[in-house]
Design a protein around this motif. Sequence first.
Motif, PDB file in Angstrom:
ATOM      1  N   TRP A   1       0.750  -1.142   0.278  1.00 60.22           N
ATOM      2  CA  TRP A   1       0.063  -0.207   0.098  1.00 60.22           C
ATOM      3  C   TRP A   1       0.657   1.279   0.051  1.00 60.22           C
ATOM      4  O   TRP A   1       0.443   2.424  -0.594  1.00 60.22           O
ATOM      5  CB  TRP A   1      -1.062   0.011   1.173  1.00 60.22           C
ATOM      6  N   ALA A   2       2.136   1.188   0.559  1.00 58.91           N
ATOM      7  CA  ALA A   2       2.765   2.511   0.728  1.00 58.91           C
ATOM      8  C   ALA A   2       3.370   2.915  -0.661  1.00 58.91           C
ATOM      9  O   ALA A   2       3.833   4.103  -0.961  1.00 58.91           O
ATOM     10  CB  ALA A   2       4.000   2.177   1.545  1.00 58.91           C
ATOM     11  N   ALA A   3       3.565   2.055  -1.743  1.00 58.60           N
ATOM     12  CA  ALA A   3       3.990   1.981  -2.934  1.00 58.60           C
ATOM     13  C   ALA A   3       2.871   2.786  -3.757  1.00 58.60           C
ATOM     14  O   ALA A   3       3.279   3.159  -5.026  1.00 58.60           O
ATOM     15  CB  ALA A   3       4.503   0.880  -3.388  1.00 58.60           C
ATOM     16  N   LEU A   4       1.831   2.838  -3.644  1.00 59.34           N
ATOM     17  CA  LEU A   4       0.825   3.411  -4.536  1.00 59.34           C
ATOM     18  C   LEU A   4       0.838   4.857  -4.646  1.00 59.34           C
ATOM     19  O   LEU A   4       0.993   5.560  -3.407  1.00 59.34           O
ATOM     20  CB  LEU A   4      -0.650   3.050  -3.834  1.00 59.34           C
ATOM     21  N   SER A   5       0.672   5.413  -5.625  1.00 57.53           N
ATOM     22  CA  SER A   5       0.520   6.894  -6.020  1.00 57.53           C
ATOM     23  C   SER A   5      -1.131   7.197  -5.750  1.00 57.53           C
ATOM     24  O   SER A   5      -2.060   6.332  -5.346  1.00 57.53           O
ATOM     25  CB  SER A   5       0.687   7.086  -7.115  1.00 57.53           C
TER      26      SER A   5
END
Length: 289
Positions: free
Chosen positions: A22-26
């Motif tokens: 989730w932390a990698a989503l724009s």
Amino acid sequence: MDVSFTNSREEVAAAKRVETDWAALSTGQQIRSLEVDGYVVLPDLLSAEQIAGIRAELMRLPTQGTDYSAHQRGFSGVQWTDSPNAISVIALPAMISFLERLFGDELICTSCTYAVSQPGHPGIAIHTDAQPYGSKIFGLGASSPCLVRVLYYLDDLTPEHSPFKVIPGSHLSLHADGNPYRRYLSHEDEMLVTCRAGSAVIINQKVFHANYPNFSDTDRHLLAIAYRPAWAGPIGEVPDYDPEQVQTLPENVRPLFRSLNTQKIDYDLPNRPDNMASSAPGISPKRYE
């Protein structure tokens, strides 16, 4: 009333799990997840210090058990209590910034509740928060056509600690099984979602969701805050906020508590109104970029 456990320990252990980073989503990808899958996780929004302060306040509130289990307890109207740390989360800048981009409209906070799932909690039935004609449980407030609920988890979610459950994409179904008034004990395509304390799960009110039983030996605490855009009012008049109470809220929180009956729509819309736009980024597929 069915008060059985939604899942056994063995079923939880074998449940399908979401593995998204989730932390990698724009931001665009986060919006796509919320609109297409019906939910998204925004990780690590609250610090350990914030969590401790919020938990201490909420644990003082007089919760009530649900009709199906004394181990699922809650308190409504947190914004009217002496809970400054919890109330500040209603206007958390990172969340408000995301929701303003998501809705492209003024925000209205429709509820702020505390929920605790104690050891022995049997799991919530799979349901939606959308009740297009209102209901005994939710009243007319749930008839808003556009609403999200933000679930701030104040404990780490593990498979045994009453984690979030969702059927991705279920809000898109046109089948009778997708009738928003239906409830299910469990579903073969339910997904188990875990996250760290301080993270938030945002759900489209129309997605079928729930939580799993609490097979751990500790309580699982949650602060749930609902928001809608100003245009998306209920189908009928609902009891409104007391203006005097609203004035007691912090200055940055107060604007989110405008009238619950706010409804910015045009009933007399003609087929071809004057000065129609020819661009609307909020409905373009590019919003996911």
